[in-house]
Motif scaffolding. Structure first.
Motif, PDB file in Angstrom:
ATOM      1  N   ASP A 267      35.046 -22.113 -29.358  1.00 33.88           N
ATOM      2  CA  ASP A 267      35.005 -22.595 -27.977  1.00 33.88           C
ATOM      3  C   ASP A 267      34.975 -21.446 -26.969  1.00 33.88           C
ATOM      4  O   ASP A 267      35.188 -21.658 -25.778  1.00 33.88           O
ATOM      5  N   ALA A 268      34.734 -20.229 -27.460  1.00 37.42           N
ATOM      6  CA  ALA A 268      34.635 -19.018 -26.628  1.00 37.42           C
ATOM      7  C   ALA A 268      35.941 -18.722 -25.888  1.00 37.42           C
ATOM      8  O   ALA A 268      35.919 -18.187 -24.781  1.00 37.42           O
ATOM      9  N   ARG A 269      37.060 -19.038 -26.493  1.00 40.68           N
ATOM     10  CA  ARG A 269      38.368 -18.711 -25.908  1.00 40.68           C
ATOM     11  C   ARG A 269      38.737 -17.271 -26.258  1.00 40.68           C
ATOM     12  O   ARG A 269      38.327 -16.742 -27.289  1.00 40.68           O
ATOM     13  N   SER A 270      39.537 -16.660 -25.422  1.00 44.33           N
ATOM     14  CA  SER A 270      40.030 -15.295 -25.663  1.00 44.33           C
ATOM     15  C   SER A 270      41.304 -15.390 -26.479  1.00 44.33           C
ATOM     16  O   SER A 270      42.411 -15.420 -25.941  1.00 44.33           O
ATOM     17  N   VAL A 271      41.142 -15.446 -27.788  1.00 43.54           N
ATOM     18  CA  VAL A 271      42.265 -15.702 -28.677  1.00 43.54           C
ATOM     19  C   VAL A 271      42.427 -14.582 -29.681  1.00 43.54           C
ATOM     20  O   VAL A 271      41.450 -13.952 -30.099  1.00 43.54           O
ATOM     21  N   GLY A 272      43.667 -14.325 -30.055  1.00 47.00           N
ATOM     22  CA  GLY A 272      43.983 -13.369 -31.106  1.00 47.00           C
ATOM     23  C   GLY A 272      44.802 -14.055 -32.170  1.00 47.00           C
ATOM     24  O   GLY A 272      45.488 -15.043 -31.912  1.00 47.00           O
ATOM     25  N   LEU A 273      44.732 -13.548 -33.390  1.00 48.77           N
ATOM     26  CA  LEU A 273      45.464 -14.112 -34.519  1.00 48.77           C
ATOM     27  C   LEU A 273      46.240 -12.995 -35.208  1.00 48.77           C
ATOM     28  O   LEU A 273      45.670 -11.970 -35.571  1.00 48.77           O
ATOM     29  N   LEU A 274      47.523 -13.206 -35.347  1.00 47.92           N
ATOM     30  CA  LEU A 274      48.382 -12.271 -36.067  1.00 47.92           C
ATOM     31  C   LEU A 274      48.930 -13.009 -37.282  1.00 47.92           C
ATOM     32  O   LEU A 274      49.658 -13.993 -37.142  1.00 47.92           O
TER      33      LEU A 274
ATOM     34  N   ASN B 292      50.135 -20.025 -41.904  1.00 47.27           N
ATOM     35  CA  ASN B 292      48.895 -19.236 -41.907  1.00 47.27           C
ATOM     36  C   ASN B 292      47.628 -20.086 -41.970  1.00 47.27           C
ATOM     37  O   ASN B 292      46.656 -19.801 -41.272  1.00 47.27           O
ATOM     38  N   LYS B 293      47.614 -21.121 -42.785  1.00 51.04           N
ATOM     39  CA  LYS B 293      46.401 -21.935 -42.892  1.00 51.04           C
ATOM     40  C   LYS B 293      46.102 -22.663 -41.592  1.00 51.04           C
ATOM     41  O   LYS B 293      44.957 -22.675 -41.133  1.00 51.04           O
ATOM     42  N   SER B 294      47.108 -23.235 -40.968  1.00 48.40           N
ATOM     43  CA  SER B 294      46.917 -23.896 -39.676  1.00 48.40           C
ATOM     44  C   SER B 294      46.516 -22.890 -38.605  1.00 48.40           C
ATOM     45  O   SER B 294      45.680 -23.178 -37.750  1.00 48.40           O
ATOM     46  N   ALA B 295      47.100 -21.701 -38.654  1.00 50.09           N
ATOM     47  CA  ALA B 295      46.781 -20.659 -37.679  1.00 50.09           C
ATOM     48  C   ALA B 295      45.314 -20.251 -37.792  1.00 50.09           C
ATOM     49  O   ALA B 295      44.627 -20.080 -36.785  1.00 50.09           O
ATOM     50  N   CYS B 296      44.812 -20.118 -39.013  1.00 50.45           N
ATOM     51  CA  CYS B 296      43.407 -19.741 -39.217  1.00 50.45           C
ATOM     52  C   CYS B 296      42.461 -20.829 -38.730  1.00 50.45           C
ATOM     53  O   CYS B 296      41.446 -20.542 -38.087  1.00 50.45           O
ATOM     54  N   ARG B 297      42.783 -22.088 -39.009  1.00 55.97           N
ATOM     55  CA  ARG B 297      41.951 -23.192 -38.522  1.00 55.97           C
ATOM     56  C   ARG B 297      41.928 -23.216 -36.994  1.00 55.97           C
ATOM     57  O   ARG B 297      40.872 -23.366 -36.380  1.00 55.97           O
TER      58      ARG B 297
ATOM     59  N   ILE C 128      50.226 -16.936 -34.004  1.00 55.26           N
ATOM     60  CA  ILE C 128      50.969 -16.178 -35.002  1.00 55.26           C
ATOM     61  C   ILE C 128      51.112 -17.029 -36.255  1.00 55.26           C
ATOM     62  O   ILE C 128      51.701 -18.102 -36.224  1.00 55.26           O
ATOM     63  N   GLY C 129      50.510 -16.550 -37.332  1.00 58.07           N
ATOM     64  CA  GLY C 129      50.652 -17.193 -38.630  1.00 58.07           C
ATOM     65  C   GLY C 129      51.891 -16.650 -39.304  1.00 58.07           C
ATOM     66  O   GLY C 129      52.011 -15.442 -39.508  1.00 58.07           O
ATOM     67  N   THR C 130      52.825 -17.519 -39.641  1.00 60.86           N
ATOM     68  CA  THR C 130      54.133 -17.091 -40.140  1.00 60.86           C
ATOM     69  C   THR C 130      54.279 -17.235 -41.647  1.00 60.86           C
ATOM     70  O   THR C 130      55.384 -17.368 -42.155  1.00 60.86           O
ATOM     71  N   GLY C 131      53.168 -17.229 -42.371  1.00 60.00           N
ATOM     72  CA  GLY C 131      53.223 -17.347 -43.824  1.00 60.00           C
ATOM     73  C   GLY C 131      53.004 -18.775 -44.269  1.00 60.00           C
ATOM     74  O   GLY C 131      52.307 -19.547 -43.616  1.00 60.00           O
TER      75      GLY C 131
ATOM     76  N   CYS D 282      47.869  -8.842 -40.775  1.00 63.13           N
ATOM     77  CA  CYS D 282      46.700  -8.333 -40.064  1.00 63.13           C
ATOM     78  C   CYS D 282      46.568  -8.996 -38.695  1.00 63.13           C
ATOM     79  O   CYS D 282      47.208 -10.009 -38.428  1.00 63.13           O
ATOM     80  N   PHE D 283      45.727  -8.389 -37.866  1.00 68.06           N
ATOM     81  CA  PHE D 283      45.416  -8.915 -36.538  1.00 68.06           C
ATOM     82  C   PHE D 283      43.908  -9.109 -36.458  1.00 68.06           C
ATOM     83  O   PHE D 283      43.145  -8.250 -36.881  1.00 68.06           O
ATOM     84  N   ILE D 284      43.499 -10.243 -35.899  1.00 70.86           N
ATOM     85  CA  ILE D 284      42.074 -10.545 -35.736  1.00 70.86           C
ATOM     86  C   ILE D 284      41.864 -11.100 -34.333  1.00 70.86           C
ATOM     87  O   ILE D 284      42.616 -11.962 -33.881  1.00 70.86           O
ATOM     88  N   SER D 285      40.849 -10.589 -33.660  1.00 71.75           N
ATOM     89  CA  SER D 285      40.422 -11.167 -32.387  1.00 71.75           C
ATOM     90  C   SER D 285      38.902 -11.299 -32.442  1.00 71.75           C
ATOM     91  O   SER D 285      38.291 -11.060 -33.471  1.00 71.75           O
TER      92      SER D 285
END
Length: 120
Positions: A111-118, A98-103, A69-72, A32-35
């Motif tokens: 922090d109001a950054r323009s970030v996306g998570l895949l 994935n866990k580190s990517a989510c944190r 990018i969370g790689t599993g 999934c993708f989350i922003s």
């Protein structure tokens, strides 16, 4: 793994499991993708699937300057050509499990950054 809930107007992550991620108001299957204001399930399942064509519709929904990018369950690296290609879109990349990517996503989002998570 559960996280503290962040600001309700953003797509902060409440918990992540092997096959799904929970936001405050919905559950998404991984991949999934989350922003900040957009989330969706995607067809990408491997790092090789990531390119400009697959990322453009996702990054266009919410202006992002960093893609995590969370790689599993294990950390994997993008190929340098992929990193250059994505950087040409004006987006930096970081890959981690994935866990580190989510944190990291929740922290940068707070922090109001323009970030996306895949998550793959």
């Amino acid at each position: 793994m559960e996280f503290n809930q962040q600001e309700a107007s953003h797509n902060s992550i409440v918990s992540v499991e092997e096959y799904h991620v929970n936001l405050a108001y919905t559950q998404l299957k991984i991949p999934c993708f989350i922003s900040s204001h957009h989330c969706c399930e995607v067809d990408m399942t491997h790092l090789d699937d990531i390119d400009k064509v697959s990322l453009f519709p996702l990054s266009n929904q919410d202006d992002i300057d960093l893609l995590i990018i969370g790689t599993g369950t294990t950390h994997q690296f993008l190929h340098p050509k992929q990193q250059v290609s994505i950087r040409q879109m004006g987006i930096g990349t970081e890959s981690m499990n994935n866990k580190s990517a989510c944190r990291s996503f929740n922290l940068l989002l707070s922090d109001a950054r323009s970030v996306g998570l895949l998550l793959l």
